[in-house]
Enzyme design. Sequence first.
Site, PDB file in Angstrom:
ATOM      1  N   GLY A 127       9.021  28.321   0.381  1.00  0.00           N
ATOM      2  CA  GLY A 127       9.474  28.216  -0.953  1.00  0.00           C
ATOM      3  C   GLY A 127       8.223  28.389  -2.154  1.00  0.00           C
ATOM      4  O   GLY A 127       8.247  28.316  -3.135  1.00  0.00           O
ATOM      5  N   ASN A 160      19.210  29.592   5.499  1.00  0.00           N
ATOM      6  CA  ASN A 160      19.176  28.262   5.201  1.00  0.00           C
ATOM      7  C   ASN A 160      19.452  27.958   3.692  1.00  0.00           C
ATOM      8  O   ASN A 160      18.567  28.138   2.964  1.00  0.00           O
ATOM      9  CB  ASN A 160      17.792  27.573   5.668  1.00  0.00           C
ATOM     10  CG  ASN A 160      17.710  26.123   5.352  1.00  0.00           C
ATOM     11  OD1 ASN A 160      18.897  25.387   5.182  1.00  0.00           O
ATOM     12  ND2 ASN A 160      16.577  25.484   5.370  1.00  0.00           N
ATOM     13  N   TRP A 161      20.577  27.652   3.462  1.00  0.00           N
ATOM     14  CA  TRP A 161      20.835  27.522   1.979  1.00  0.00           C
ATOM     15  C   TRP A 161      20.449  26.265   1.378  1.00  0.00           C
ATOM     16  O   TRP A 161      20.390  25.929   0.158  1.00  0.00           O
ATOM     17  CB  TRP A 161      22.176  27.697   1.857  1.00  0.00           C
ATOM     18  CG  TRP A 161      22.858  29.028   1.857  1.00  0.00           C
ATOM     19  CD1 TRP A 161      22.219  30.228   1.987  1.00  0.00           C
ATOM     20  CD2 TRP A 161      24.196  29.781   1.607  1.00  0.00           C
ATOM     21  NE1 TRP A 161      22.719  31.367   1.807  1.00  0.00           N
ATOM     22  CE2 TRP A 161      24.051  31.214   1.796  1.00  0.00           C
ATOM     23  CE3 TRP A 161      25.490  29.114   1.482  1.00  0.00           C
ATOM     24  CZ2 TRP A 161      25.386  31.828   1.854  1.00  0.00           C
ATOM     25  CZ3 TRP A 161      26.584  29.833   1.683  1.00  0.00           C
ATOM     26  CH2 TRP A 161      26.473  31.209   1.605  1.00  0.00           C
ATOM     27  N   LYS A 162      19.959  25.299   2.293  1.00  0.00           N
ATOM     28  CA  LYS A 162      19.581  23.985   1.670  1.00  0.00           C
ATOM     29  C   LYS A 162      20.612  23.366   0.977  1.00  0.00           C
ATOM     30  O   LYS A 162      22.001  23.642   1.001  1.00  0.00           O
ATOM     31  CB  LYS A 162      18.264  24.066   1.129  1.00  0.00           C
ATOM     32  CG  LYS A 162      17.221  24.955   1.962  1.00  0.00           C
ATOM     33  CD  LYS A 162      16.017  24.962   1.382  1.00  0.00           C
ATOM     34  CE  LYS A 162      15.056  25.673   2.289  1.00  0.00           C
ATOM     35  NZ  LYS A 162      13.520  25.454   2.059  1.00  0.00           N
ATOM     36  N   GLU A 188      11.582  19.903   5.506  1.00  0.00           N
ATOM     37  CA  GLU A 188      12.033  19.034   4.461  1.00  0.00           C
ATOM     38  C   GLU A 188      12.547  17.806   4.734  1.00  0.00           C
ATOM     39  O   GLU A 188      12.578  16.847   4.021  1.00  0.00           O
ATOM     40  CB  GLU A 188      12.926  19.872   3.378  1.00  0.00           C
ATOM     41  CG  GLU A 188      12.326  21.025   2.854  1.00  0.00           C
ATOM     42  CD  GLU A 188      13.268  22.012   2.337  1.00  0.00           C
ATOM     43  OE1 GLU A 188      14.199  22.082   2.478  1.00  0.00           O
ATOM     44  OE2 GLU A 188      12.413  23.263   1.966  1.00  0.00           O
ATOM     45  N   HIS A 219      13.879  20.461  10.267  1.00  0.00           N
ATOM     46  CA  HIS A 219      13.197  21.170   9.448  1.00  0.00           C
ATOM     47  C   HIS A 219      11.946  20.421   8.500  1.00  0.00           C
ATOM     48  O   HIS A 219      12.248  19.109   8.431  1.00  0.00           O
ATOM     49  CB  HIS A 219      14.250  21.437   8.162  1.00  0.00           C
ATOM     50  CG  HIS A 219      13.772  22.518   7.204  1.00  0.00           C
ATOM     51  ND1 HIS A 219      13.173  22.155   6.068  1.00  0.00           N
ATOM     52  CD2 HIS A 219      14.050  23.824   7.033  1.00  0.00           C
ATOM     53  CE1 HIS A 219      12.851  23.341   5.280  1.00  0.00           C
ATOM     54  NE2 HIS A 219      13.348  24.289   6.030  1.00  0.00           N
ATOM     55  N   SER A 223       9.133  32.035   2.799  1.00  0.00           N
ATOM     56  CA  SER A 223       8.847  32.977   1.831  1.00  0.00           C
ATOM     57  C   SER A 223       9.363  34.454   2.543  1.00  0.00           C
ATOM     58  O   SER A 223       8.592  35.389   2.105  1.00  0.00           O
ATOM     59  CB  SER A 223       7.628  33.217   1.046  1.00  0.00           C
ATOM     60  OG  SER A 223       7.559  31.704   0.482  1.00  0.00           O
ATOM     61  N   GLY A 243      15.329  30.623   0.292  1.00  0.00           N
ATOM     62  CA  GLY A 243      15.311  31.477  -1.237  1.00  0.00           C
ATOM     63  C   GLY A 243      16.139  32.787  -1.094  1.00  0.00           C
ATOM     64  O   GLY A 243      17.170  32.759  -1.878  1.00  0.00           O
ATOM     65  N   GLU A 255       7.949  27.529  10.866  1.00  0.00           N
ATOM     66  CA  GLU A 255       7.866  27.649   9.560  1.00  0.00           C
ATOM     67  C   GLU A 255       6.712  27.092   9.015  1.00  0.00           C
ATOM     68  O   GLU A 255       6.451  25.736   8.865  1.00  0.00           O
ATOM     69  CB  GLU A 255       9.226  27.079   8.872  1.00  0.00           C
ATOM     70  CG  GLU A 255      10.286  27.780   9.104  1.00  0.00           C
ATOM     71  CD  GLU A 255      11.309  27.366   8.211  1.00  0.00           C
ATOM     72  OE1 GLU A 255      11.951  28.123   7.721  1.00  0.00           O
ATOM     73  OE2 GLU A 255      11.849  26.045   8.180  1.00  0.00           O
TER      74      GLU A 255
END
Length: 234
Positions: A166, A9-11, A92, A90, A198, A220, A160
Amino acid sequence: MRKIIMAANWKMNKTSTEVNAFLESLKKIELNKEREVVVCPPFLYLPLLKDSGIKYGGQNMHWEEEGAYTGEISANMLKDLGCEYVILGHSERRQYNKETDKKINMKVKQAIKSGLIPIFCLGESEKQQEEGKTQEIIRNQLEKGLKGITDYTSIVVAYEPIWAIGTGKTATPEQAQEVHAEIRKIVGEETSILYGGSVKPDNIKELMEKEDIDGGLIGGASLDPQDFAKIVNF
Ligand code: PGA
């Protein structure tokens, strides 16, 4: 179908030059063929993955098929670009875009209808975890987010914990397994359940040793081709 999946997941990261450089580097590394490797870049860069030999998906989509929704992307558009997967719900997006369980449920249904595999995300906050509410929150998110879904083999679930995203704080394999086992009771044996939060090259192996952890959703550490490859090949 249940299989080992490592999804990046590159966001909101990378430029087109960086995406191409990542793909060039990854091409030089032998990846374990038994594992499903999925990259979810920002929408704009999806076409760059077309001939990469790697599966790819969106990070979000709209719940309607088409129409007057300025700035949105539909499931059919993702399919059109060759996506097989889409990350939905997600944390976020739940937090910054106020996505509700109901909206996420509509998206999950639309994704399945369009032939995409939703990677349905759920997880508890730090406060909820401290209050011992993890299992209750997970059951609730599953019930609402997957309402009306009868065939769980057409979805992937990603657990998650929000406090682990993160932050460098990973859930211990035991903590993750406990939640995955609870999710498994609902979705059954044929669904892949990924862990996210993470995940790094040095903690993936111990997570993957747990019976109900079928892969990872990696933020990340997936930005670096070497690290991502190490995770895939754990
Ligand atoms: P992280 O992100 O690996 O950077 O913690 C995971 C995710 O949000 O999917």
